[in-house]
Design a protein around this motif. Structure first.
Motif, PDB file in Angstrom:
ATOM      1  N   VAL A 189      -0.685 -15.704   4.021  1.00 48.93           N
ATOM      2  CA  VAL A 189      -2.137 -15.847   4.134  1.00 48.93           C
ATOM      3  C   VAL A 189      -2.854 -14.515   3.925  1.00 48.93           C
ATOM      4  CG1 VAL A 189      -2.407 -15.418   6.622  1.00 48.93           C
ATOM      5  CG2 VAL A 189      -3.913 -17.059   5.490  1.00 48.93           C
ATOM      6  N   TRP A 190      -2.130 -13.395   4.104  1.00 45.87           N
ATOM      7  CA  TRP A 190      -2.733 -12.065   4.030  1.00 45.87           C
ATOM      8  C   TRP A 190      -2.701 -11.452   2.632  1.00 45.87           C
ATOM      9  CZ3 TRP A 190      -5.731 -10.916   7.809  1.00 45.87           C
ATOM     10  CH2 TRP A 190      -5.421 -11.291   9.134  1.00 45.87           C
ATOM     11  N   GLN A 191      -2.167 -12.141   1.646  1.00 46.47           N
ATOM     12  CA  GLN A 191      -1.971 -11.510   0.343  1.00 46.47           C
ATOM     13  C   GLN A 191      -3.238 -10.849  -0.200  1.00 46.47           C
ATOM     14  OE1 GLN A 191      -0.184 -14.304  -2.385  1.00 46.47           O
ATOM     15  NE2 GLN A 191       1.614 -14.616  -1.094  1.00 46.47           N
ATOM     16  N   GLY A 192      -4.348 -11.563  -0.206  1.00 48.88           N
ATOM     17  CA  GLY A 192      -5.586 -11.000  -0.734  1.00 48.88           C
ATOM     18  C   GLY A 192      -6.111  -9.869   0.116  1.00 48.88           C
ATOM     19  N   ILE A 193      -6.159 -10.069   1.436  1.00 44.58           N
ATOM     20  CA  ILE A 193      -6.643  -9.032   2.351  1.00 44.58           C
ATOM     21  C   ILE A 193      -5.753  -7.804   2.288  1.00 44.58           C
ATOM     22  CG2 ILE A 193      -6.973  -8.442   4.781  1.00 44.58           C
ATOM     23  CD1 ILE A 193      -9.195 -10.215   3.841  1.00 44.58           C
ATOM     24  N   TYR A 218       7.411 -15.874  14.918  1.00 43.80           N
ATOM     25  CA  TYR A 218       8.539 -16.771  15.126  1.00 43.80           C
ATOM     26  C   TYR A 218       8.083 -18.225  15.015  1.00 43.80           C
ATOM     27  CZ  TYR A 218      11.212 -12.784  16.879  1.00 43.80           C
ATOM     28  OH  TYR A 218      11.875 -11.578  16.995  1.00 43.80           O
ATOM     29  N   GLY A 219       8.903 -19.019  14.319  1.00 42.72           N
ATOM     30  CA  GLY A 219       8.575 -20.424  14.109  1.00 42.72           C
ATOM     31  C   GLY A 219       7.858 -20.689  12.809  1.00 42.72           C
ATOM     32  N   ARG A 220       7.505 -19.630  12.078  1.00 46.19           N
ATOM     33  CA  ARG A 220       6.765 -19.776  10.831  1.00 46.19           C
ATOM     34  C   ARG A 220       7.406 -18.928   9.732  1.00 46.19           C
ATOM     35  NH1 ARG A 220       4.552 -19.833  16.099  1.00 46.19           N
ATOM     36  NH2 ARG A 220       2.747 -21.209  16.162  1.00 46.19           N
ATOM     37  N   GLY A 221       7.073 -19.294   8.490  1.00 45.09           N
ATOM     38  CA  GLY A 221       7.541 -18.504   7.365  1.00 45.09           C
ATOM     39  C   GLY A 221       9.049 -18.364   7.359  1.00 45.09           C
ATOM     40  N   PHE A 222       9.513 -17.128   7.151  1.00 42.06           N
ATOM     41  CA  PHE A 222      10.942 -16.865   7.060  1.00 42.06           C
ATOM     42  C   PHE A 222      11.517 -16.263   8.342  1.00 42.06           C
ATOM     43  CE2 PHE A 222       9.500 -16.822   2.601  1.00 42.06           C
ATOM     44  CZ  PHE A 222      10.396 -17.726   2.052  1.00 42.06           C
ATOM     45  N   SER A 223      10.757 -16.265   9.427  1.00 42.72           N
ATOM     46  CA  SER A 223      11.273 -15.770  10.704  1.00 42.72           C
ATOM     47  C   SER A 223      12.032 -16.867  11.442  1.00 42.72           C
ATOM     48  CB  SER A 223      10.123 -15.248  11.576  1.00 42.72           C
ATOM     49  OG  SER A 223       9.594 -14.046  11.050  1.00 42.72           O
ATOM     50  N   GLY A 244       0.787  -1.223   0.000  1.00 42.55           N
ATOM     51  CA  GLY A 244       0.000   0.000   0.000  1.00 42.55           C
ATOM     52  C   GLY A 244       0.820   1.275   0.000  1.00 42.55           C
ATOM     53  N   PRO A 245       0.125   2.406  -0.103  1.00 44.46           N
ATOM     54  CA  PRO A 245       0.787   3.706  -0.270  1.00 44.46           C
ATOM     55  C   PRO A 245       1.453   4.186   1.011  1.00 44.46           C
ATOM     56  CG  PRO A 245      -1.583   4.018  -0.039  1.00 44.46           C
ATOM     57  CD  PRO A 245      -1.357   2.536  -0.121  1.00 44.46           C
ATOM     58  N   GLU A 246       2.640   4.738   0.869  1.00 42.71           N
ATOM     59  CA  GLU A 246       3.284   5.376   2.019  1.00 42.71           C
ATOM     60  C   GLU A 246       2.441   6.557   2.478  1.00 42.71           C
ATOM     61  OE1 GLU A 246       7.360   6.331   1.521  1.00 42.71           O
ATOM     62  OE2 GLU A 246       7.887   4.406   0.606  1.00 42.71           O
ATOM     63  N   GLY A 247       2.364   6.717   3.782  1.00 40.21           N
ATOM     64  CA  GLY A 247       1.579   7.818   4.330  1.00 40.21           C
ATOM     65  C   GLY A 247       0.146   7.452   4.632  1.00 40.21           C
ATOM     66  N   GLY A 248      -0.298   6.270   4.185  1.00 37.71           N
ATOM     67  CA  GLY A 248      -1.657   5.848   4.495  1.00 37.71           C
ATOM     68  C   GLY A 248      -1.777   5.414   5.939  1.00 37.71           C
ATOM     69  N   PRO A 249      -2.991   5.343   6.469  1.00 35.10           N
ATOM     70  CA  PRO A 249      -3.169   4.828   7.826  1.00 35.10           C
ATOM     71  C   PRO A 249      -2.646   3.403   7.911  1.00 35.10           C
ATOM     72  CG  PRO A 249      -5.270   4.914   6.661  1.00 35.10           C
ATOM     73  CD  PRO A 249      -4.278   5.637   5.801  1.00 35.10           C
ATOM     74  N   VAL A 250      -2.024   3.081   9.023  1.00 33.69           N
ATOM     75  CA  VAL A 250      -1.337   1.801   9.145  1.00 33.69           C
ATOM     76  C   VAL A 250      -2.283   0.708   9.630  1.00 33.69           C
ATOM     77  CG1 VAL A 250       0.480   0.532  10.369  1.00 33.69           C
ATOM     78  CG2 VAL A 250       0.917   2.857   9.520  1.00 33.69           C
ATOM     79  N   ALA A 251      -2.259  -0.419   8.916  1.00 29.32           N
ATOM     80  CA  ALA A 251      -2.936  -1.636   9.352  1.00 29.32           C
ATOM     81  C   ALA A 251      -1.869  -2.707   9.534  1.00 29.32           C
ATOM     82  CB  ALA A 251      -3.975  -2.084   8.329  1.00 29.32           C
ATOM     83  N   VAL A 252      -1.899  -3.391  10.660  1.00 31.57           N
ATOM     84  CA  VAL A 252      -0.933  -4.445  10.967  1.00 31.57           C
ATOM     85  C   VAL A 252      -1.680  -5.766  11.069  1.00 31.57           C
ATOM     86  CG1 VAL A 252       0.807  -5.277  12.592  1.00 31.57           C
ATOM     87  CG2 VAL A 252       0.520  -2.813  12.215  1.00 31.57           C
ATOM     88  N   CYS A 253      -1.227  -6.766  10.316  1.00 30.02           N
ATOM     89  CA  CYS A 253      -1.927  -8.045  10.232  1.00 30.02           C
ATOM     90  C   CYS A 253      -1.115  -9.145  10.898  1.00 30.02           C
ATOM     91  CB  CYS A 253      -2.170  -8.414   8.765  1.00 30.02           C
ATOM     92  SG  CYS A 253      -3.203  -7.239   7.861  1.00 30.02           S
ATOM     93  N   VAL A 254      -1.764  -9.893  11.794  1.00 30.61           N
ATOM     94  CA  VAL A 254      -1.125 -10.969  12.551  1.00 30.61           C
ATOM     95  C   VAL A 254      -1.744 -12.296  12.122  1.00 30.61           C
ATOM     96  CG1 VAL A 254      -0.433 -11.780  14.826  1.00 30.61           C
ATOM     97  CG2 VAL A 254      -0.960  -9.349  14.481  1.00 30.61           C
ATOM     98  N   HIS A 255      -0.928 -13.209  11.595  1.00 28.35           N
ATOM     99  CA  HIS A 255      -1.457 -14.461  11.062  1.00 28.35           C
ATOM    100  C   HIS A 255      -1.680 -15.498  12.162  1.00 28.35           C
ATOM    101  CE1 HIS A 255       2.255 -16.832  11.430  1.00 28.35           C
ATOM    102  NE2 HIS A 255       2.938 -15.792  10.971  1.00 28.35           N
ATOM    103  N   GLY A 256      -2.065 -16.715  11.753  1.00 22.83           N
ATOM    104  CA  GLY A 256      -2.472 -17.734  12.697  1.00 22.83           C
ATOM    105  C   GLY A 256      -1.418 -18.771  13.025  1.00 22.83           C
ATOM    106  N   LEU A 257      -1.879 -19.881  13.575  1.00 24.85           N
ATOM    107  CA  LEU A 257      -1.009 -20.920  14.114  1.00 24.85           C
ATOM    108  C   LEU A 257      -0.082 -21.529  13.075  1.00 24.85           C
ATOM    109  CD1 LEU A 257      -0.311 -22.809  16.540  1.00 24.85           C
ATOM    110  CD2 LEU A 257      -2.161 -24.308  15.732  1.00 24.85           C
ATOM    111  N   THR A 258      -0.601 -21.846  11.901  1.00 24.95           N
ATOM    112  CA  THR A 258       0.182 -22.591  10.905  1.00 24.95           C
ATOM    113  C   THR A 258       0.343 -21.868   9.580  1.00 24.95           C
ATOM    114  OG1 THR A 258      -1.770 -23.760  10.045  1.00 24.95           O
ATOM    115  CG2 THR A 258      -0.610 -24.772  11.904  1.00 24.95           C
ATOM    116  N   THR A 259      -0.291 -20.720   9.415  1.00 27.95           N
ATOM    117  CA  THR A 259      -0.246 -20.018   8.134  1.00 27.95           C
ATOM    118  C   THR A 259       0.592 -18.750   8.259  1.00 27.95           C
ATOM    119  OG1 THR A 259      -2.319 -18.919   8.764  1.00 27.95           O
ATOM    120  CG2 THR A 259      -2.478 -20.835   7.315  1.00 27.95           C
ATOM    121  N   GLN A 303       1.145 -23.958   2.702  1.00 23.03           N
ATOM    122  CA  GLN A 303       0.980 -24.372   4.098  1.00 23.03           C
ATOM    123  C   GLN A 303       1.637 -25.724   4.348  1.00 23.03           C
ATOM    124  OE1 GLN A 303      -2.988 -23.389   6.021  1.00 23.03           O
ATOM    125  NE2 GLN A 303      -3.505 -23.051   3.888  1.00 23.03           N
ATOM    126  N   ASP A 304       1.459 -26.648   3.407  1.00 17.24           N
ATOM    127  CA  ASP A 304       2.066 -27.971   3.549  1.00 17.24           C
ATOM    128  C   ASP A 304       3.587 -27.870   3.610  1.00 17.24           C
ATOM    129  OD1 ASP A 304       3.244 -30.606   2.187  1.00 17.24           O
ATOM    130  OD2 ASP A 304       1.293 -31.123   3.028  1.00 17.24           O
TER     131      ASP A 304
END
Length: 307
Positions: free
Chosen positions: A70-74, A91-96, A51-66, A210-211
């Motif tokens: 998982v947030w790409q569409g949203i 931590y423990g998921r993705g590239f973290s 999204g655009p710089e300067g826009g209101p910030v939304a922070v998305c926190v994913h779930g147990l295994t995804t 996910q697999d």
């Protein structure tokens, strides 16, 4: 008789050996990752902005295994609405980093606090949590209500017990619990993915992505630690505090969700009578990616109403 002991030893050792031979998350594995990396107090966290710089910030926190994919569409939908959207891997998921130890509310709050400080994100945050991420977002918002513009929860945990049965036993029981998770959890996860495979998705290859998490060393132990940690918390006091602090809350549920039952909506309303709720008909637990348009419509309507 010795053959019996040898066979038993092989059975016990197999899942432990398999875990030790899984791929480590390191710089080589991260070379092709999208987004960027922050070196925080607990370890390396992978994140990405939309999204655009300067826009209101939304922070998305994913779930147990995804992880954050998982947030790409949203995230793209929110960006189209003008938001500057931050997604990240727990931590423990993705590239973290894969970290040992407890994954309780303090653990996840620290990661989010560190990341927001690293990225210079201050107050007036739209905080969005999915599944276990709903629990993390709730406890963060309850601890820092003055920083939150609104809290949005998608199929959120925290209103019902998810730690019963075999997974609950495995999470709470030392030694044998570790073995049970390593031995049984891949099949449990894959069965859940199979049930969702025919649903539409805004995230290309979501089931395969996910697999693939099962291929990384430390993923299954992280799932176990989260089940024993944040997912064992009752969030009644946190939701009551959000009600007291007048933090706007929207919770979206799927009518066909077999992980977070629809009865959670009624529990939330008892804890916070001001919370807004929405139900997406036909949606299962994967509603952020299977019913992305419906979720975004509910979010947009809530924002217009709360503003």
């Amino acid at each position: 008789m010795i053959w019996v002991y040898l066979i038993l030893a092989a059975i016990i050792a197999t899942p432990l050996i398999i875990e030790s031979t899984r791929k480590p998350m390191n710089d080589k594995a991260r070379a092709a990752a999208p987004g960027q990396f922050a070196h925080l107090s607990q370890g390396v966290t992978h994140y990405q902005w939309y999204g655009p710089e300067g826009g209101p910030v939304a922070v998305c926190v994913h779930g147990l295994t995804t992880p954050s994919f998982v947030w790409q569409g949203i995230a793209k939908g929110l960006a189209h609405m003008g938001f500057r959207v931050l997604v990240y891997d727990l931590y423990g998921r993705g590239f973290s980093d894969r970290l040992r130890g407890a994954q309780d509310r303090a653990f996840f709050i620290t990661q989010l606090n560190d990341l927001l400080a690293d990225q210079g994100v201050e107050d007036d945050i739209t905080l969005i949590g999915y599944s276990m991420g709903g629990s993390i977002a709730t406890v963060f918002a309850a601890q820092k209500p003055n920083r939150i513009h609104e809290l949005i929860l998608l199929a959120p945990a925290g209103m019902c017990t998810l730690t019963k049965g075999l997974l609950g036993f495995a999470a709470r029981t030392p030694v044998i619990g570790t073995w049970l998770m390593l031995e049984l959890y891949p099949a449990i996860l894959r069965a859940g993915l199979k049930a969702e495979r025919d649903r539409p998705t805004s995230v290309a290859g979501i089931n395969d992505l996910q697999d693939a998490e099962l291929n990384w060393r430390g993923f299954i132990p992280a799932v176990r630690a989260s089940i024993a940690g944040i997912l064992s918390d009752d969030l009644q006091e946190d939701h009551a505090l959000l009600h007291h602090e007048d933090v706007p809350v929207l919770a979206i549920f799927g009518s066909e969700d077999n992980v977070i039952p629809l009865s959670s909506r009624d529990i939330l309303k008892r804890w916070n009578s001001d919370a807004h709720t929405a139900v997406i008909e036909g949606a299962g637990h994967g509603l952020p990616y299977s019913h992305t348009v419906d979720a975004l419509e509910a979010i947009n309507g809530f924002m217009q109403q709360s503003d």
